[in-house]
Motif scaffolding. Structure first.
Motif, PDB file in Angstrom:
ATOM      1  N   ASP A   1       0.812  -1.218   0.000  1.00  0.00           N
ATOM      2  CA  ASP A   1       0.000   0.000   0.000  1.00  0.00           C
ATOM      3  C   ASP A   1       0.846   1.269   0.000  1.00  0.00           C
ATOM      4  O   ASP A   1       0.305   2.370  -0.118  1.00  0.00           O
ATOM      5  N   PHE A   2       2.165   1.137   0.126  1.00  0.00           N
ATOM      6  CA  PHE A   2       3.041   2.314   0.062  1.00  0.00           C
ATOM      7  C   PHE A   2       3.096   2.801  -1.384  1.00  0.00           C
ATOM      8  O   PHE A   2       3.239   1.991  -2.300  1.00  0.00           O
ATOM      9  N   PRO A   3       2.997   4.116  -1.632  1.00  0.00           N
ATOM     10  CA  PRO A   3       3.012   4.613  -3.021  1.00  0.00           C
ATOM     11  C   PRO A   3       4.281   4.185  -3.756  1.00  0.00           C
ATOM     12  O   PRO A   3       5.391   4.529  -3.356  1.00  0.00           O
ATOM     13  N   ARG A   4       4.093   3.439  -4.840  1.00  0.00           N
ATOM     14  CA  ARG A   4       5.246   2.873  -5.529  1.00  0.00           C
ATOM     15  C   ARG A   4       6.126   3.927  -6.201  1.00  0.00           C
ATOM     16  O   ARG A   4       7.363   3.805  -6.172  1.00  0.00           O
ATOM     17  N   PRO A   5       5.591   4.978  -6.841  1.00  0.00           N
ATOM     18  CA  PRO A   5       6.498   5.997  -7.400  1.00  0.00           C
ATOM     19  C   PRO A   5       7.372   6.658  -6.337  1.00  0.00           C
ATOM     20  O   PRO A   5       8.571   6.890  -6.565  1.00  0.00           O
ATOM     21  N   LEU A   6       6.780   6.961  -5.168  1.00  0.00           N
ATOM     22  CA  LEU A   6       7.581   7.544  -4.092  1.00  0.00           C
ATOM     23  C   LEU A   6       8.623   6.560  -3.589  1.00  0.00           C
ATOM     24  O   LEU A   6       9.772   6.930  -3.306  1.00  0.00           O
ATOM     25  N   LEU A   7       8.240   5.291  -3.488  1.00  0.00           N
ATOM     26  CA  LEU A   7       9.189   4.268  -3.043  1.00  0.00           C
ATOM     27  C   LEU A   7      10.340   4.123  -4.038  1.00  0.00           C
ATOM     28  O   LEU A   7      11.512   4.005  -3.644  1.00  0.00           O
ATOM     29  N   LEU A   8      10.024   4.136  -5.339  1.00  0.00           N
ATOM     30  CA  LEU A   8      11.077   4.069  -6.348  1.00  0.00           C
ATOM     31  C   LEU A   8      12.032   5.259  -6.229  1.00  0.00           C
ATOM     32  O   LEU A   8      13.264   5.102  -6.315  1.00  0.00           O
ATOM     33  N   THR A   9      11.474   6.439  -6.021  1.00  0.00           N
ATOM     34  CA  THR A   9      12.308   7.636  -5.890  1.00  0.00           C
ATOM     35  C   THR A   9      13.255   7.519  -4.708  1.00  0.00           C
ATOM     36  O   THR A   9      14.457   7.811  -4.811  1.00  0.00           O
ATOM     37  N   LEU A  10      12.734   7.072  -3.567  1.00  0.00           N
ATOM     38  CA  LEU A  10      13.561   6.969  -2.365  1.00  0.00           C
ATOM     39  C   LEU A  10      14.618   5.876  -2.500  1.00  0.00           C
ATOM     40  O   LEU A  10      15.782   6.075  -2.114  1.00  0.00           O
ATOM     41  N   VAL A  11      14.229   4.732  -3.038  1.00  0.00           N
ATOM     42  CA  VAL A  11      15.185   3.626  -3.150  1.00  0.00           C
ATOM     43  C   VAL A  11      16.320   3.986  -4.103  1.00  0.00           C
ATOM     44  O   VAL A  11      17.504   3.798  -3.777  1.00  0.00           O
ATOM     45  N   ILE A  12      15.992   4.506  -5.273  1.00  0.00           N
ATOM     46  CA  ILE A  12      17.041   4.874  -6.235  1.00  0.00           C
ATOM     47  C   ILE A  12      17.904   5.992  -5.676  1.00  0.00           C
ATOM     48  O   ILE A  12      19.139   5.991  -5.830  1.00  0.00           O
ATOM     49  N   GLY A  13      17.279   6.967  -5.003  1.00  0.00           N
ATOM     50  CA  GLY A  13      18.052   8.074  -4.449  1.00  0.00           C
ATOM     51  C   GLY A  13      18.953   7.651  -3.303  1.00  0.00           C
ATOM     52  O   GLY A  13      20.115   8.066  -3.232  1.00  0.00           O
ATOM     53  N   LEU A  14      18.451   6.802  -2.403  1.00  0.00           N
ATOM     54  CA  LEU A  14      19.238   6.397  -1.240  1.00  0.00           C
ATOM     55  C   LEU A  14      20.375   5.445  -1.599  1.00  0.00           C
ATOM     56  O   LEU A  14      21.340   5.326  -0.842  1.00  0.00           O
ATOM     57  N   LEU A  15      20.269   4.775  -2.724  1.00  0.00           N
ATOM     58  CA  LEU A  15      21.325   3.857  -3.137  1.00  0.00           C
ATOM     59  C   LEU A  15      22.318   4.480  -4.120  1.00  0.00           C
ATOM     60  O   LEU A  15      23.301   3.828  -4.472  1.00  0.00           O
ATOM     61  N   GLY A  16      22.084   5.726  -4.534  1.00  0.00           N
ATOM     62  CA  GLY A  16      22.919   6.295  -5.583  1.00  0.00           C
ATOM     63  C   GLY A  16      23.590   7.615  -5.254  1.00  0.00           C
ATOM     64  O   GLY A  16      23.988   8.326  -6.172  1.00  0.00           O
ATOM     65  N   TRP A  17      23.743   7.960  -3.969  1.00  0.00           N
ATOM     66  CA  TRP A  17      24.321   9.245  -3.596  1.00  0.00           C
ATOM     67  C   TRP A  17      25.842   9.218  -3.474  1.00  0.00           C
ATOM     68  O   TRP A  17      26.485  10.267  -3.351  1.00  0.00           O
ATOM     69  N   SER A  18      26.451   8.051  -3.508  1.00  0.00           N
ATOM     70  CA  SER A  18      27.874   7.939  -3.176  1.00  0.00           C
ATOM     71  C   SER A  18      28.768   8.669  -4.178  1.00  0.00           C
ATOM     72  O   SER A  18      29.774   9.272  -3.797  1.00  0.00           O
ATOM     73  N   GLY A  19      28.430   8.617  -5.470  1.00  0.00           N
ATOM     74  CA  GLY A  19      29.241   9.313  -6.461  1.00  0.00           C
ATOM     75  C   GLY A  19      29.249  10.815  -6.238  1.00  0.00           C
ATOM     76  O   GLY A  19      30.301  11.474  -6.334  1.00  0.00           O
ATOM     77  N   THR A  20      28.091  11.380  -5.938  1.00  0.00           N
ATOM     78  CA  THR A  20      28.013  12.815  -5.654  1.00  0.00           C
ATOM     79  C   THR A  20      28.814  13.175  -4.413  1.00  0.00           C
ATOM     80  O   THR A  20      29.497  14.205  -4.371  1.00  0.00           O
ATOM     81  N   SER A  21      28.752  12.332  -3.385  1.00  0.00           N
ATOM     82  CA  SER A  21      29.493  12.591  -2.154  1.00  0.00           C
ATOM     83  C   SER A  21      30.998  12.613  -2.396  1.00  0.00           C
ATOM     84  O   SER A  21      31.711  13.496  -1.898  1.00  0.00           O
TER      85      SER A  21
END
Length: 346
Positions: free
Chosen positions: A167-187
């Motif tokens: 029941d969790f909104p899937r577009p929001l979940l996709l945004t959070l998962v992709i964002g939380l797993l892909g910040w290392s290069g920017t850091s």
């Protein structure tokens, strides 16, 4: 005198942005990519209105347009394209393909842009903290970044998408998962730039004047970090579009009845022989979107990175010099033949 100087300083960033926009739009490829992305964004933002003009929606079934004897293939040519269904209907369900593509564009662009913002926000904060913080904090953030870089992101994304309640909104979940797993290069990028910028005189002067680390980061470092961060964000955008499509293709992303290009490609694997249009349409849109983002990102990188621009100019100059030398050599080689030909003529 001071007011005029202040006005000049205030106007310079806007003038720089205008010059950058003019240089970018002067290239035909960049202008085409920008127009394509602007059109996609406009269509995605007005998706309900666009589909209302057609008179369809992405969730209604039209079983009367399917050939049950053939297993649910749309009747008519090219997947049932007609006046009522501009791009035909979906095999097996009869849902309007045009409506699903338009609403799928909204999901793909929103997830890609949202995930990029999450990656940039986390990466900039952690990169600044590592570059300006203590040695222990720098080591802790650095080790965490290395761990995130070594993780198989696709496997972890699939696992996270599977364990979250449905029941969790899937577009929001996709945004959070992709964002939380892909910040290392920017850091890593921001940390390296911060360690370089903190040695400059104006940053050292602000530190000696008693400015806090937050003030130094906000007033002295962030303006200088804007160009490399924007450049890297433009590289992340097409990657995030592919990530969203890949997760939806694997069945852990957006769930029906919400439409997504990756989800449409996943269901099209069953029908690609009977209805090739259902495969070609979402794959073409996905390819065009990624290509437009890539072209625009490469142009922004070239304009904002002086080293890339100088390498491009040097390569162009060498190419022009080589072509000039070749022309001169060819001219010199053919020049002696002219008098001989003239002497042989009676």
């Amino acid at each position: 005198m001071e007011s005029s100087t202040g006005e000049a300083h205030a106007a310079s960033p806007a003038g720089g942005r205008e010059r950058l926009a003019r240089r970018l739009l002067a290239r035909r490829a960049v202008l085409t990519a920008a127009l394509v992305l602007a059109l996609l964004a406009l269509i995605a933002a007005a998706a309900p209105l666009v589909t209302a003009i057609e008179g369809q929606d992405p969730t209604s079934y039209h079983n009367e347009l399917l050939d049950s004897a053939a297993g649910g293939v749309p009747t008519g040519s090219l997947g049932g394209i007609g006046a009522d269904h501009w791009l035909g209907v979906e095999p097996g369900t009869g849902r309007d393909v045009f409506a699903r593509l338009v609403h799928g564009a909204r999901i793909s662009l929103l997830v890609a842009v949202g995930a990029t913002l999450v990656q940039v926000a986390i990466g900039v904060l952690l990169g600044l903290a590592a570059g300006l913080g203590s040695r222990l904090l720098d080591q802790l953030i650095g080790n965490t970044t290395e761990v995130m870089l070594s993780l198989p992101s696709l496997v972890f994304a699939i696992a996270l998408m599977a364990v979250v309640p449905a029941d969790f909104p899937r577009p929001l979940l996709l945004t959070l998962v992709i964002g939380l797993l892909g910040w290392s290069g920017t850091s890593r990028l921001v940390r390296a730039q911060t360690l370089s910028l903190r040695q400059l005189d104006h940053v050292a002067a602000a530190r000696l004047a008693g400015a806090t680390r937050w003030r130094i980061a906000r007033r002295e470092l962030l303006p200088a970090l804007a160009a490399p961060v924007i450049t890297y964000a433009m590289v992340l955008l097409p990657t995030n579009v592919i990530s969203e499509a890949g997760l939806s293709f694997l069945g852990v992303g957006v769930k029906p009845p919400t439409s997504s290009w990756g989800q449409m490609l996943s269901s099209a694997t069953t029908w690609f022989r009977a209805d090739p249009m259902y495969v070609l349409l979402p794959s073409t849109l996905l390819f065009v979107t990624v290509l437009a983002f890539t072209v625009l990102g490469d142009a922004v990188r070239t304009e904002l990175d002086p080293r890339a621009a100088s390498r491009l100019r040097a390569g162009t100059a060498r190419g022009d010099a080589a072509r000039t030398a070749t022309t001169r050599t060819a001219t010199a080689g053919t020049a002696p033949a002219r008098p001989a030909a003239e002497e042989a003529t009676p």
